[in-house]
Write a protein that holds these residues in place. Structure first.
Motif, PDB file in Angstrom:
ATOM      1  N   MET A   1      11.920   4.022  -0.621  1.00 31.41           N
ATOM      2  CA  MET A   1      12.181   3.009  -1.648  1.00 31.41           C
ATOM      3  C   MET A   1      11.850   3.580  -3.026  1.00 31.41           C
ATOM      4  SD  MET A   1      10.824  -0.568   0.034  1.00 31.41           S
ATOM      5  CE  MET A   1      11.231  -1.575  -1.405  1.00 31.41           C
ATOM      6  N   VAL A   2      10.705   4.214  -3.097  1.00 30.82           N
ATOM      7  CA  VAL A   2      10.286   4.790  -4.370  1.00 30.82           C
ATOM      8  C   VAL A   2      11.210   5.931  -4.791  1.00 30.82           C
ATOM      9  CG1 VAL A   2       8.462   6.149  -5.458  1.00 30.82           C
ATOM     10  CG2 VAL A   2       7.889   4.077  -4.203  1.00 30.82           C
TER      11      VAL A   2
ATOM     12  N   ARG B   1       0.827  -1.193   0.000  1.00 31.70           N
ATOM     13  CA  ARG B   1       0.000   0.000   0.000  1.00 31.70           C
ATOM     14  C   ARG B   1       0.865   1.249   0.000  1.00 31.70           C
ATOM     15  NH1 ARG B   1      -3.503   2.980  -0.493  1.00 31.70           N
ATOM     16  NH2 ARG B   1      -4.574   4.405   0.919  1.00 31.70           N
ATOM     17  N   GLY B   2       1.890   1.252   0.802  1.00 29.45           N
ATOM     18  CA  GLY B   2       2.768   2.415   0.860  1.00 29.45           C
ATOM     19  C   GLY B   2       3.424   2.699  -0.483  1.00 29.45           C
TER      20      GLY B   2
ATOM     21  N   ALA C   1       2.941   5.924  -2.894  1.00 24.73           N
ATOM     22  CA  ALA C   1       4.083   6.772  -3.227  1.00 24.73           C
ATOM     23  C   ALA C   1       4.250   6.876  -4.746  1.00 24.73           C
ATOM     24  CB  ALA C   1       5.353   6.210  -2.596  1.00 24.73           C
ATOM     25  N   LEU C   2       4.038   5.775  -5.425  1.00 22.13           N
ATOM     26  CA  LEU C   2       4.183   5.785  -6.879  1.00 22.13           C
ATOM     27  C   LEU C   2       3.058   6.557  -7.542  1.00 22.13           C
ATOM     28  CD1 LEU C   2       5.432   2.187  -7.527  1.00 22.13           C
ATOM     29  CD2 LEU C   2       6.572   4.298  -8.193  1.00 22.13           C
TER      30      LEU C   2
ATOM     31  N   ASP D   1       5.638   3.935   6.258  1.00 28.00           N
ATOM     32  CA  ASP D   1       5.373   4.992   5.282  1.00 28.00           C
ATOM     33  C   ASP D   1       6.657   5.568   4.734  1.00 28.00           C
ATOM     34  OD1 ASP D   1       2.725   4.697   5.474  1.00 28.00           O
ATOM     35  OD2 ASP D   1       2.331   6.546   6.582  1.00 28.00           O
ATOM     36  N   ARG D   2       7.569   5.863   5.654  1.00 24.16           N
ATOM     37  CA  ARG D   2       8.829   6.433   5.197  1.00 24.16           C
ATOM     38  C   ARG D   2       9.618   5.421   4.400  1.00 24.16           C
ATOM     39  NH1 ARG D   2      12.258   9.297   9.617  1.00 24.16           N
ATOM     40  NH2 ARG D   2      13.417   9.789   7.712  1.00 24.16           N
ATOM     41  N   ILE D   3       9.550   4.164   4.828  1.00 25.13           N
ATOM     42  CA  ILE D   3      10.282   3.122   4.097  1.00 25.13           C
ATOM     43  C   ILE D   3       9.790   3.041   2.655  1.00 25.13           C
ATOM     44  CG2 ILE D   3      10.631   0.626   3.899  1.00 25.13           C
ATOM     45  CD1 ILE D   3      10.814   0.485   6.937  1.00 25.13           C
TER      46      ILE D   3
END
Lengths: 343, 343
Positions: free
Chosen positions: A315-316, A95-96, A100-101, A309-311
Motif C-alpha cells: 500500500m505504501v 502498525r504495518g 513502512a512509512l 505485512d506485505r499488504i
DNA sequence: CCGGCGTCTGTGAGCGTTCACAGTAGAGAA
DNA sequence: TTCTCTACTGTGAACGCTCACAGACGCCGG
C-alpha cells in the motif's frame, strides 16, 4: 566552547550553519540532503561531518513551503467507531503502514471518519493539500469520501478492492477467492460435507469473492449449493454469532462452517459452544484474516492468512509511486492456510 | 468568467489573493485568520466573503515556518505490538484523542514505538521539533523515551501516572484506587467473602493503586488479606487466564475475583469456565476499564468504567495548555461502577 | 588555442505566511 | 485648536529551504 556552538545555542541550526561549518554553500548542503547528486566526495564528506557536529535536522516546513509537498500521508479509516474498537485487523494494518512509512521518513496522520461531520472536515483537510496522499481503509461500499478524493485527484490507495470506483483507484488486496477456495478444500479434505458459510458484506468485492470461492469449490466437488447453508454477515462478531444461530436453526446437520472473517468466527464459536456443539469434533470452523483474534479464542482458529505485512508495504509503495507520478495500480497478494485447532 | 478566477486557476489561492479580492491588505487577512482582533466588522466581513469565494485555505507550512510551531501533535505508544493488537483500550483512546484534537484543527501523528530502532527514530523526530507536543501512552514502567522527551523539554501528557518521572510530567488518570474500592465493595455487598485478585503490573502506579484499593476495602470489612488470593498480572489476556488458574490451584474456594483489567478478565472467564465454575453463580468476576472487551464476552462483565472520553479530552486540553506555556498538571478523574452479568 | 561538454559549486530569488512597526483616522480631553 | 489615546490598517522584513541559473574547472577533440 566554540563560537559556532555558543552563537546559535538557543535556536536549532539551519542549513546555513551547516554550510558555514562545512565551508560550502547552502546549495551544496541542500544537494547532499536530497540524494547527493552532483556533489564531490570531499564536499559530501564535509557536509555530513558538519551535520553530525551541529546536530542539524531539516526544517520540514521550509522545505514543504517551496516544494509544495507536505511529505506526510494520511491514514483514513471510514468506519463506525464500534468496528474500529472491536476489530484488531485495523491495528495490524495501522502498525504495518506506520512501519513502512517510517522507513521512508514519512509521518502518518491518523484520520478517523466515524461521523458525517468528521468526514467533511477530513475531506476538506485532505483536498487542501495538507497530505500528499491517502491510505484508505473502508470495508463498506460506496464510500463518498473516496469518491470525492478521487475526483480531487488525491493519490489514493485502498486496502481491499473498493466498490464502484472503477479502475481509477489503486488498491492492494489479498486473493480473497483463492483463500476461500483453500479453506473450503481443507474442510472437504477433513471429510466435512455439510459446510455452512457466514459471508462478508455482499456489497463489497471482498465479501462477494470469498463467497464465490466457497461455491466454486463445492461445485467442483459435485456438491450442490444449499442456500440454507449460506447466511449473511458484516464482519462483526455479533453478526457471526447471529449467523451461526441462524445456521443451526436452518440446517442443524452442519458439520463445518466457513466464516468470512476471524472476528465473525469468534461469534460463531460462541454460538456453537452455547448450542452444545463441540469444535472441531462436531463442527469444524474455518476463519479468514489470521487476525490476532484467531489465537485469542479457544480452540485456536484455523484460518486464511492475509499477508498483512506485505499488504501494508505494498500500500505504501504504490501510494508513494503514485505521488511520484505513476499510474494507479492494483496488487493482489496470495494467501495461506493456517491450520490450528478449530478444524 | 472573471479575471481573478481564470488567473490563478492552477495553484491554490494565497492570502494575497484573498486580500486583493477583499480590498484589504495581507496583514488584515492574517488578523482575521488568527482571531480577528483589531479588525473592523466591515473588513472582517469582506475577508470572510473573499475566503469563501476564493476557497482559500491557509498554507500551514508557511505559517509554521514563521511561527516555529508545527501545529500538530504526536500520539506516542511505547508498547510491544502484541499489546497494541489485543487491547481495544488503545483504540478507544486513539479515537478520543483524534476527535478532541480535530475540534482544535490539530492533526495527530501516530507514532508506534514497538522496537528499539523505532524508539530512537521517533525520539529524534520529536526532539527535532516536528511536533509541538506528545500524548504518551505507555503502561510499562521506566520508559526511556518519556525521560528523554521530558529532558528535551517537549510538552508531554501521559495517560495514567507514569512511574519515576517525578512531578515534572503531566498526566491524566482515572482514580484507580477509588475504582478498585467500589468494585470490591460491590463484590462484598453481593455476599462474596473469598475474593481473589489478579493485579495489574506492580511496577506501575495504576497496578499498585488498584491492588491497594482491594486491600483497603477488605481490611475495612474486617477481612484479613490472604496472600494466596493475590496473583500478579500484566493486563494481557494471557496473564488473566494464567492468573485464574493459579488462583484456582491456590485457593479453590474463591467465590469472586477482582481483575485489574477487562482484558485479563476475559482470560479469567475462559479459565473459570474451563474449570467448570459458573459465572456469576459460583464465582463473580469484576473487571476494570469498561473496555469494548467487557461486552464482547459472555457473561458481560461488571466493571469499573474509566471515563475515556473525558480522559482523552483532558489529555488534549492539558497538552495544549502546556504548549501554550502553562505548567504541567495532574488530572484525576472519577470512575463509575457498571453492573452487568458477571457479578 | 579554441570550443564544447560534463561535473561541480555559489548566488539570488522566492515559496506564503506572521510579526513588528509605522501610520491614519476619529473621539475625547485640555 | 492641539494633543493623546484607541481602533484599525498597510508595509517591509523575515522564517529556512529549494530551485534555476550562472559560472568555474578540467578534459577532450579539432
Amino acid at each position: 566552547m566554540t563560537m559556532s556552538n555558543t552563537g546559535g545555542r538557543r535556536r536549532p541550526p539551519t542549513i546555513h550553519d551547516v554550510a558555514r561549518e562545512a565551508g560550502v554553500s547552502r546549495g551544496t548542503v541542500s544537494r547532499v540532503l536530497n540524494g547527493g547528486h552532483y556533489v564531490s566526495p570531499a564536499a559530501q564528506e564535509a557536509v555530513n561531518a558538519a551535520i553530525r557536529k551541529t546536530g542539524y535536522v531539516v526544517n520540514r516546513h521550509a522545505r514543504s513551503l517551496i516544494t509544495g509537498r507536505s511529505d506526510s500521508i494520511g491514514f483514513l479509516l471510514t468506519e463506525p467507531q464500534e468496528r474500529f474498537f472491536e476489530d484488531p485487523n485495523f491495528n495490524v494494518l495501522l502498525r504495518g503502514c506506520t512501519q513502512a512509512l517510517a522507513s521512508h521518513d514519512v509521518p502518518l496522520l491518523l484520520m478517523l471518519a466515524g461521523t458525517e461531520d468528521e468526514r467533511r472536515r477530513i475531506t476538506r483537510y485532505i483536498t487542501a493539500g495538507h497530505v500528499d496522499g491517502v491510505l484508505l481503509v473502508s470495508s463498506h461500499s460506496g464510500d463518498p469520501v473516496a469518491e470525492e478524493l478521487r475526483e480531487a485527484g488525491v493519490p489514493l490507495v485502498a486496502c481491499g478492492k473498493p466498490m464502484g470506483l472503477g479502475a481509477k483507484v489503486s488498491y492492494v488486496a489479498a486473493d480473497d477467492r483463492d483463500g476461500a477456495k483453500d479453506m473450503v478444500r481443507h474442510l472437504l479434505s477433513q471429510g466435512r460435507r455439510r459446510i455452512g458459510v457466514v459471508t462478508g458484506p455482499l456489497d463489497t468485492p471482498g465479501g462477494v469473492e470469498r463467497l464465490a470461492g466457497y461455491k466454486e469449490v463445492l461445485s467442483e466437488a459435485g456438491i450442490e449449493i444449499d442456500e440454507k447453508l449460506v447466511v449473511p454477515g458484516d464482519y462483526s462478531r455479533a453478526s457471526g454469532e447471529a449467523g451461526a444461530e441462524r445456521l443451526l436453526a436452518q440446517a442443524a446437520d452442519i458439520d463445518a462452517v466457513f466464516v468470512a472473517s476471524d472476528l465473525m468466527a469468534q461469534g460463531v464459536l460462541t454460538a456453537l459452544q452455547r448450542a452444545g456443539r463441540r469444535v472441531p469434533e462436531d463442527v469444524a470452523v474455518g476463519g479468514f484474516d489470521d487476525s490476532p483474534a484467531a489465537t485469542a479464542v479457544s480452540p485456536a482458529l484455523t484460518t486464511i492468512r492475509q499477508p498483512w505485512d506485505r499488504i501494508s508495504n505494498e500500500m505504501v509503495r504504490v501510494l508513494l509511486a503514485q505521488i511520484g507520478g505513476e499510474d494507479p495500480a492494483a496488487v493482489i497478494l496470495p494467501t495461506e492456510l493456517v491450520k490450528r485447532d478449530s478444524t
